[in-house]
Design a protein around this motif. Structure first.
Motif, PDB file in Angstrom:
ATOM      1  N   GLY A 184       0.917  -1.117  -0.127  1.00 53.73           N
ATOM      2  CA  GLY A 184      -0.167  -0.119   0.119  1.00 53.73           C
ATOM      3  C   GLY A 184       0.713   1.313   0.131  1.00 53.73           C
ATOM      4  N   ARG A 185       0.521   2.307   0.988  1.00 49.86           N
ATOM      5  CA  ARG A 185       1.321   3.233   1.179  1.00 49.86           C
ATOM      6  C   ARG A 185       2.668   3.225   1.806  1.00 49.86           C
ATOM      7  NH1 ARG A 185      -0.211   6.782   4.332  1.00 49.86           N
ATOM      8  NH2 ARG A 185      -1.818   5.464   5.560  1.00 49.86           N
ATOM      9  N   PHE A 186       2.955   1.930   2.293  1.00 46.55           N
ATOM     10  CA  PHE A 186       4.448   1.666   2.765  1.00 46.55           C
ATOM     11  C   PHE A 186       5.449   0.994   2.046  1.00 46.55           C
ATOM     12  CE2 PHE A 186       2.685   3.575   6.793  1.00 46.55           C
ATOM     13  CZ  PHE A 186       1.384   3.049   6.674  1.00 46.55           C
ATOM     14  N   THR A 187       6.558   1.431   1.933  1.00 45.27           N
ATOM     15  CA  THR A 187       7.497   0.693   1.294  1.00 45.27           C
ATOM     16  C   THR A 187       8.937   0.774   1.912  1.00 45.27           C
ATOM     17  OG1 THR A 187       6.603   1.306  -0.899  1.00 45.27           O
ATOM     18  CG2 THR A 187       8.789   0.814  -1.125  1.00 45.27           C
ATOM     19  N   ILE A 188       9.345  -0.299   2.002  1.00 42.81           N
ATOM     20  CA  ILE A 188      10.816  -0.469   2.532  1.00 42.81           C
ATOM     21  C   ILE A 188      11.628  -0.607   1.358  1.00 42.81           C
ATOM     22  CG2 ILE A 188      12.428  -1.923   3.969  1.00 42.81           C
ATOM     23  CD1 ILE A 188      10.093  -3.027   5.123  1.00 42.81           C
ATOM     24  N   PHE A 189      12.972   0.025   1.467  1.00 44.42           N
ATOM     25  CA  PHE A 189      14.089   0.001   0.529  1.00 44.42           C
ATOM     26  C   PHE A 189      15.251  -0.452   1.270  1.00 44.42           C
ATOM     27  CE2 PHE A 189      12.207   2.078  -3.166  1.00 44.42           C
ATOM     28  CZ  PHE A 189      11.413   2.791  -2.800  1.00 44.42           C
ATOM     29  N   PHE A 190      15.928  -1.582   0.884  1.00 45.68           N
ATOM     30  CA  PHE A 190      16.963  -2.105   1.241  1.00 45.68           C
ATOM     31  C   PHE A 190      18.325  -2.102   0.685  1.00 45.68           C
ATOM     32  CE2 PHE A 190      18.577  -4.735   4.673  1.00 45.68           C
ATOM     33  CZ  PHE A 190      19.493  -5.683   3.932  1.00 45.68           C
ATOM     34  N   ASN A 191      19.512  -1.518   1.182  1.00 49.01           N
ATOM     35  CA  ASN A 191      20.597  -1.761   0.714  1.00 49.01           C
ATOM     36  C   ASN A 191      21.547  -2.651   1.599  1.00 49.01           C
ATOM     37  OD1 ASN A 191      23.335  -1.176  -0.087  1.00 49.01           O
ATOM     38  ND2 ASN A 191      22.664   0.818  -1.029  1.00 49.01           N
ATOM     39  N   LYS A 192      21.804  -3.921   1.217  1.00 43.95           N
ATOM     40  CA  LYS A 192      22.456  -4.649   2.080  1.00 43.95           C
ATOM     41  C   LYS A 192      23.814  -4.282   2.023  1.00 43.95           C
ATOM     42  CE  LYS A 192      23.227  -9.570   2.534  1.00 43.95           C
ATOM     43  NZ  LYS A 192      22.899 -11.061   2.262  1.00 43.95           N
ATOM     44  N   ARG A 193      24.627  -4.043   0.902  1.00 47.84           N
ATOM     45  CA  ARG A 193      25.841  -3.498   1.099  1.00 47.84           C
ATOM     46  C   ARG A 193      26.280  -2.441   1.893  1.00 47.84           C
ATOM     47  NH1 ARG A 193      28.887   0.365  -1.646  1.00 47.84           N
ATOM     48  NH2 ARG A 193      27.128   1.008  -2.699  1.00 47.84           N
TER      49      ARG A 193
END
Lengths: 114, 111
Positions: free
Chosen positions: B60-69
């Protein structure tokens, strides 16, 4: 549907008095159970966890103890309360142990020690 | 050494704007990152989560962006609503079952 109930909702206790907080999970069989403590405006600190009845592991030492007398029940207690025990106590449950673990929290018990 | 850090401590946005909450971590064995939403006097509620094999998770209106490095992740709340005003906790889990929480970000959405 699963429900998690904590009791009491709130307590005001004197320093040096005993304490017993309870947590019951309904609708799930053999859940992993956890106790957390949260200072006002603070983060959550895991205190204990239990994978099965009769087995409880301590994560931090805060002069508290925990027991799991039944599959769906988790008890947090101490014989002598300290001022530092004031805060918000949260019970949580999960079904899968380890890296697939999603924990779900109860409504909490507010404790004020005077 | 704090294992999970969140920034900012508090954030105020106007209704309809996008709120961006940041989280970083130290332990490279962390592989699951749930975000919890907590209203005053209530227990935290799971909002959205991501596993380290993914770089984005949307609900929905919630998004997680993930940068493992870089060991960083962020929660984006689009079209923010006054009802989104709460404290948001980033947490991290390993295969031990121990969930480590950040200090939280207090979000205020002004109408």
């Amino acid at each position: 549907a699963q429900t998690i109930h904590q009791w009491p909702v709130a307590e005001i206790k004197a320093v040096g008095s005993p304490l017993s907080l309870g947590c019951t999970i309904k609708g799930k069989s053999s859940p992993n159970l956890y106790w957390y403590w949260q200072a006002t405006g603070g983060t959550l600190q895991q205190l204990f966890y239990s994978i099965t009845v009769g087995q409880v592991e301590s994560v931090v030492q805060l002069n508290l103890s925990a027991s799991r007398p039944k599959d769906d029940q988790f008890i947090l207690s101490t014989e002598k309360l300290l001022l530092s025990h004031s805060g918000f106590y949260l019970c949580a449950w999960s079904l899968v142990w380890g890296d697939q673990d999603t924990q779900y929290f109860g409504p909490g018990t507010r404790l004020l020690v005077l | 050494q704090q294992q999970v850090r969140q920034s900012p401590q508090s954030l105020t946005v106007w209704e309809g704007e996008t709120a961006i909450l940041n989280c970083s971590y130290e332990d490279s064995t962390f592989n699951y990152f749930p975000w919890y939403q907590q209203f005053p006097g209530e227990g935290p509620a799971l909002l959205i989560s991501i596993r380290s094999v993914s770089d984005k998770k949307e609900d929905g209106r919630f998004t997680i962006f993930f940068n493992k490095r870089e060991k960083k992740l962020s929660l984006h709340i689009t079209d923010s609503q006054p009802g989104d005003s709460a404290t948001y906790f980033c947490a991290a889990n390993t295969n031990t079952g121990k969930l480590t929480f950040g200090d939280g970000t207090v979000l205020t959405v002004k109408p």
